[in-house]
Design a protein around this motif. Structure first.
Motif, PDB file in Angstrom:
ATOM      1  N   PRO A  83       0.838  -1.202   0.000  1.00 54.46           N
ATOM      2  CA  PRO A  83       0.000   0.000   0.000  1.00 54.46           C
ATOM      3  C   PRO A  83       0.870   1.249   0.000  1.00 54.46           C
ATOM      4  O   PRO A  83       1.941   1.270   0.616  1.00 54.46           O
ATOM      5  N   HIS A  84       0.409   2.276  -0.681  1.00 49.36           N
ATOM      6  CA  HIS A  84       1.251   3.457  -0.899  1.00 49.36           C
ATOM      7  C   HIS A  84       1.742   4.084   0.406  1.00 49.36           C
ATOM      8  O   HIS A  84       2.855   4.610   0.459  1.00 49.36           O
ATOM      9  N   HIS A  85       0.924   4.015   1.471  1.00 53.68           N
ATOM     10  CA  HIS A  85       1.325   4.684   2.704  1.00 53.68           C
ATOM     11  C   HIS A  85       2.542   4.026   3.342  1.00 53.68           C
ATOM     12  O   HIS A  85       3.248   4.648   4.145  1.00 53.68           O
ATOM     13  N   ARG A  86       2.812   2.775   2.992  1.00 53.01           N
ATOM     14  CA  ARG A  86       3.993   2.106   3.538  1.00 53.01           C
ATOM     15  C   ARG A  86       5.280   2.553   2.843  1.00 53.01           C
ATOM     16  O   ARG A  86       6.382   2.232   3.307  1.00 53.01           O
ATOM     17  N   LEU A  87       5.151   3.255   1.742  1.00 55.66           N
ATOM     18  CA  LEU A  87       6.317   3.737   1.006  1.00 55.66           C
ATOM     19  C   LEU A  87       6.576   5.218   1.251  1.00 55.66           C
ATOM     20  O   LEU A  87       7.465   5.809   0.630  1.00 55.66           O
ATOM     21  N   GLN A  88       5.808   5.811   2.150  1.00 56.14           N
ATOM     22  CA  GLN A  88       6.087   7.171   2.573  1.00 56.14           C
ATOM     23  C   GLN A  88       7.175   7.141   3.634  1.00 56.14           C
ATOM     24  O   GLN A  88       7.354   6.141   4.332  1.00 56.14           O
ATOM     25  N   VAL A  89       7.919   8.233   3.741  1.00 62.05           N
ATOM     26  CA  VAL A  89       9.091   8.275   4.611  1.00 62.05           C
ATOM     27  C   VAL A  89       8.710   8.886   5.955  1.00 62.05           C
ATOM     28  O   VAL A  89       8.288  10.045   6.023  1.00 62.05           O
ATOM     29  N   ARG A  90       8.859   8.120   7.021  1.00 60.41           N
ATOM     30  CA  ARG A  90       8.587   8.677   8.349  1.00 60.41           C
ATOM     31  C   ARG A  90       9.769   9.535   8.787  1.00 60.41           C
ATOM     32  O   ARG A  90      10.911   9.092   8.773  1.00 60.41           O
ATOM     33  N   VAL A  91       9.450  10.769   9.175  1.00 61.15           N
ATOM     34  CA  VAL A  91      10.484  11.696   9.630  1.00 61.15           C
ATOM     35  C   VAL A  91      10.132  12.217  11.018  1.00 61.15           C
ATOM     36  O   VAL A  91       8.990  12.120  11.472  1.00 61.15           O
ATOM     37  N   SER A  92      11.120  12.780  11.677  1.00 53.47           N
ATOM     38  CA  SER A  92      10.904  13.511  12.917  1.00 53.47           C
ATOM     39  C   SER A  92      10.654  14.964  12.541  1.00 53.47           C
ATOM     40  O   SER A  92      11.541  15.615  11.981  1.00 53.47           O
ATOM     41  N   PRO A  93       9.457  15.515  12.806  1.00 58.00           N
ATOM     42  CA  PRO A  93       9.190  16.910  12.418  1.00 58.00           C
ATOM     43  C   PRO A  93      10.215  17.894  12.968  1.00 58.00           C
ATOM     44  O   PRO A  93      10.635  18.818  12.260  1.00 58.00           O
ATOM     45  N   ALA A  94      10.633  17.695  14.222  1.00 58.28           N
ATOM     46  CA  ALA A  94      11.591  18.612  14.826  1.00 58.28           C
ATOM     47  C   ALA A  94      12.932  18.570  14.100  1.00 58.28           C
ATOM     48  O   ALA A  94      13.546  19.613  13.817  1.00 58.28           O
ATOM     49  N   VAL A  95      13.390  17.366  13.795  1.00 55.13           N
ATOM     50  CA  VAL A  95      14.680  17.230  13.117  1.00 55.13           C
ATOM     51  C   VAL A  95      14.592  17.762  11.697  1.00 55.13           C
ATOM     52  O   VAL A  95      15.498  18.467  11.213  1.00 55.13           O
ATOM     53  N   LEU A  96      13.497  17.448  10.998  1.00 57.89           N
ATOM     54  CA  LEU A  96      13.353  17.942   9.631  1.00 57.89           C
ATOM     55  C   LEU A  96      13.329  19.465   9.608  1.00 57.89           C
ATOM     56  O   LEU A  96      13.954  20.090   8.737  1.00 57.89           O
ATOM     57  N   ALA A  97      12.616  20.083  10.554  1.00 58.34           N
ATOM     58  CA  ALA A  97      12.574  21.545  10.604  1.00 58.34           C
ATOM     59  C   ALA A  97      13.978  22.121  10.773  1.00 58.34           C
ATOM     60  O   ALA A  97      14.348  23.122  10.132  1.00 58.34           O
ATOM     61  N   ALA A  98      14.789  21.492  11.631  1.00 60.28           N
ATOM     62  CA  ALA A  98      16.158  21.970  11.835  1.00 60.28           C
ATOM     63  C   ALA A  98      17.009  21.780  10.582  1.00 60.28           C
ATOM     64  O   ALA A  98      17.814  22.655  10.219  1.00 60.28           O
ATOM     65  N   VAL A  99      16.836  20.656   9.910  1.00 62.84           N
ATOM     66  CA  VAL A  99      17.576  20.399   8.677  1.00 62.84           C
ATOM     67  C   VAL A  99      17.182  21.406   7.603  1.00 62.84           C
ATOM     68  O   VAL A  99      18.031  21.909   6.847  1.00 62.84           O
ATOM     69  N   LEU A 100      15.898  21.728   7.521  1.00 66.80           N
ATOM     70  CA  LEU A 100      15.447  22.707   6.528  1.00 66.80           C
ATOM     71  C   LEU A 100      16.031  24.081   6.810  1.00 66.80           C
ATOM     72  O   LEU A 100      16.408  24.807   5.879  1.00 66.80           O
ATOM     73  N   ASP A 101      16.094  24.473   8.080  1.00 61.37           N
ATOM     74  CA  ASP A 101      16.767  25.728   8.430  1.00 61.37           C
ATOM     75  C   ASP A 101      18.174  25.744   7.844  1.00 61.37           C
ATOM     76  O   ASP A 101      18.600  26.713   7.199  1.00 61.37           O
ATOM     77  N   ASP A 102      18.898  24.667   8.119  1.00 59.85           N
ATOM     78  CA  ASP A 102      20.290  24.584   7.699  1.00 59.85           C
ATOM     79  C   ASP A 102      20.418  24.579   6.177  1.00 59.85           C
ATOM     80  O   ASP A 102      21.320  25.202   5.608  1.00 59.85           O
ATOM     81  N   THR A 103      19.480  23.886   5.512  1.00 61.57           N
ATOM     82  CA  THR A 103      19.509  23.807   4.047  1.00 61.57           C
ATOM     83  C   THR A 103      19.285  25.173   3.425  1.00 61.57           C
ATOM     84  O   THR A 103      20.015  25.599   2.528  1.00 61.57           O
ATOM     85  N   VAL A 104      18.261  25.868   3.892  1.00 62.20           N
ATOM     86  CA  VAL A 104      17.924  27.171   3.315  1.00 62.20           C
ATOM     87  C   VAL A 104      19.004  28.202   3.623  1.00 62.20           C
ATOM     88  O   VAL A 104      19.531  28.867   2.726  1.00 62.20           O
ATOM     89  N   VAL A 105      19.358  28.340   4.887  1.00 55.79           N
ATOM     90  CA  VAL A 105      20.364  29.336   5.272  1.00 55.79           C
ATOM     91  C   VAL A 105      21.724  28.988   4.665  1.00 55.79           C
ATOM     92  O   VAL A 105      22.475  29.867   4.218  1.00 55.79           O
ATOM     93  N   GLY A 106      22.032  27.684   4.620  1.00 49.81           N
ATOM     94  CA  GLY A 106      23.301  27.253   4.039  1.00 49.81           C
ATOM     95  C   GLY A 106      23.416  27.530   2.556  1.00 49.81           C
ATOM     96  O   GLY A 106      24.523  27.607   2.016  1.00 49.81           O
ATOM     97  N   SER A 107      22.289  27.686   1.872  1.00 49.41           N
ATOM     98  CA  SER A 107      22.308  27.988   0.437  1.00 49.41           C
ATOM     99  C   SER A 107      22.649  29.442   0.164  1.00 49.41           C
ATOM    100  O   SER A 107      22.944  29.818  -0.973  1.00 49.41           O
ATOM    101  N   GLY A 108      22.594  30.273   1.199  1.00 54.09           N
ATOM    102  CA  GLY A 108      22.810  31.700   1.020  1.00 54.09           C
ATOM    103  C   GLY A 108      21.530  32.508   1.000  1.00 54.09           C
ATOM    104  O   GLY A 108      21.563  33.746   0.949  1.00 54.09           O
ATOM    105  N   ALA A 109      20.384  31.823   1.047  1.00 55.78           N
ATOM    106  CA  ALA A 109      19.109  32.534   1.084  1.00 55.78           C
ATOM    107  C   ALA A 109      18.913  33.180   2.451  1.00 55.78           C
ATOM    108  O   ALA A 109      19.393  32.676   3.466  1.00 55.78           O
ATOM    109  N   GLU A 110      18.197  34.289   2.473  1.00 51.90           N
ATOM    110  CA  GLU A 110      17.829  34.934   3.732  1.00 51.90           C
ATOM    111  C   GLU A 110      16.486  34.369   4.178  1.00 51.90           C
ATOM    112  O   GLU A 110      15.567  34.204   3.363  1.00 51.90           O
ATOM    113  N   LEU A 111      16.362  34.058   5.458  1.00 49.99           N
ATOM    114  CA  LEU A 111      15.148  33.456   6.002  1.00 49.99           C
ATOM    115  C   LEU A 111      14.477  34.427   6.957  1.00 49.99           C
ATOM    116  O   LEU A 111      15.132  34.971   7.850  1.00 49.99           O
TER     117      LEU A 111
END
Length: 431
Positions: free
Chosen positions: A90-118
């Motif tokens: 079933p399709h839901h078994r192929l979705q990726v379980r993430v930790s929302p807190a960790v993903l939010a921190a990674v996204l901060d790092d990804t965006v700011v690390g690219s040189g974009a202003e947040l």
């Protein structure tokens, strides 16, 4: 705050992060504006911490910036990816379980690390094209700030900038319900008489103590088994304005309180608790743009290869019935690989404006599938390329050579329509 940016991205959800990162990686002076205190949108703030689908029929069809952030967050959190070769699950078994807190921190790092202003805790409050550039007003905690931009990417999910600019957007009279994400605990399912609770539930619905859609029309046994996760429907909601969002949030929490009160009256559930909850009620659909192309059910389910396609999308048709009367899931036929065209991301009558995410131009059935996180991430990355290159070349986004956009996307890890070949199913021998 700088007064001029090459690219301003409105909305830091699943599409906005990749859009801003991609634009900045191409050298554009980029600003990402997000109303919440964390990036990630539906995946983090609304608690749908199962992004997908990145794979189809055992082949990866979406990669790039969004995939990088998701897989990095999986490693950081000590989680595991599904076995994507087992595509018959079933399709839901192929979705990726993430930790929302960790993903939010990674996204901060990804965006700011690219040189974009947040800029968090801010929204675009005014938007107008003056014939040469965008004039924007940002509403922040310290007042209004007026800035200029060469191009704008609307990743608000509701086409907010499109509406502020006076361009048309539309909504459907019968919208899909929202969902408030929770996880329940404090009970042992094996010790509960689920048939008795089901009977009590049905009686509560008849009395009006519960609404028929509160448990998303799930049997009580299933609702308790999944701990209430992604199993609550909030009907009659719209997410396109602050008043609409307020009504949706209040309705979501009232729904949650109704369910909690009911459960605690049932034998074996007296100590039920809410272990986690999302602060936002998730909205499945609100507004869509009037694009230069509109993706229909036939286009999506038929795997139309649009000539200006910039990304794949893969998910079953997933219409949560507008009255909350269950879910209509229609898996795609084997080998089908839907695509997203550039023209569906560009509002008619606009200049240097790109939309990414659920608000692109499509009908309700098609959008029920392409609205999901992985597809939105791919759209966001495409939008970031278009915005940055349009400003750099002095072109409109519709005039950019498709090969230029595609080369940039591939150079930054994206998978493009035409890159994936699905093998035919093996013929089963009959005795």
């Amino acid at each position: 705050m700088t007064t001029y940016y090459d690219v301003v991205v409105a909305g830091g959800g699943t599409a906005g992060g990749p859009a801003a990162t991609q634009a900045a990686r191409l050298g554009a002076r980029t600003l990402l504006v997000e109303k919440n205190g964390a990036l990630g949108g539906t995946t983090t703030v609304a608690g749908v911490s199962l992004p997908g689908l990145f794979h189809a029929w055992g082949r990866q069809v979406i990669a790039g910036i969004g995939w990088e952030a998701v897989t990095r967050s999986v490693r950081e959190a000590g989680l595991r990816l599904p076995d994507f070769t087992q595509w018959e699950q079933p399709h839901h078994r192929l979705q990726v379980r993430v930790s929302p807190a960790v993903l939010a921190a990674v996204l901060d790092d990804t965006v700011v690390g690219s040189g974009a202003e947040l800029l968090l805790h801010a929204i675009v409050a005014e938007a107008a094209w003056d014939g040469a550039e965008w004039r924007l007003t940002l509403a922040t905690k310290d007042g209004l700030h007026r800035i200029r931009a060469g191009a704008v990417v609307d990743c608000t999910g509701d086409a907010d900038v499109v509406a502020l600019a006076g361009l048309p957007r539309s909504t459907r009279p019968r919208r899909q319900p929202g969902t408030i994400m929770v996880r329940l605990g404090g009970y042992d399912l094996a010790a509960i008489d689920v048939d008795a609770v089901q009977a009590a539930h049905d009686d509560a619905v008849r009395r009006g103590d519960l609404l028929p859609a509160d448990l998303a029309h799930n049997p009580v046994a299933k609702f308790l088994r999944v701990r209430g996760e992604n199993a609550i429907h909030v009907t009659g909601v719209q997410g396109g304005t602050s008043r609409d969002k307020t009504a949706a949030e209040v309705a979501g929490r009232r729904t949650l309180l109704r369910i909690l009160r009911f459960l605690r009256r049932q034998p074996g559930l007296e100590r039920v608790v809410i272990e986690s909850w999302a602060i936002e009620t998730g909205i499945r659909e609100s507004w869509t743009i009037d694009g230069h192309a509109t993706i229909t059910l036939d286009d999506y389910a038929g795997g139309r290869a649009w000539p200006d396609a910039l990304s794949y999308s893969f998910y079953p048709i997933d219409v949560h019935r507008p009255d909350g009367d269950g879910i209509d899931i229609r898996p795609l036929a084997y080998g089908t690989l839907p695509t997203i065209p550039r023209a569906a991301m560009i509002p008619r009558g606009s200049s240097r404006l790109v939309v990414a995410g659920r608000a692109i131009s499509g009908d309700q059935e098609a959008s029920s599938a392409y609205r999901v996180q992985a597809s939105s991430m791919a759209m966001g990355q495409s939008a970031g390329v278009m915005a940055a290159r349009a400003v750099g070349r002095g072109d409109d986004v519709l005039d950019l050579p498709l090969d230029l956009i595609r080369d940039d996307l591939r150079a930054h890890g994206a998978i493009l329509p035409g890159d994936v070949v699905v093998p035919p199913l093996p013929i089963k021998e009959t005795s």
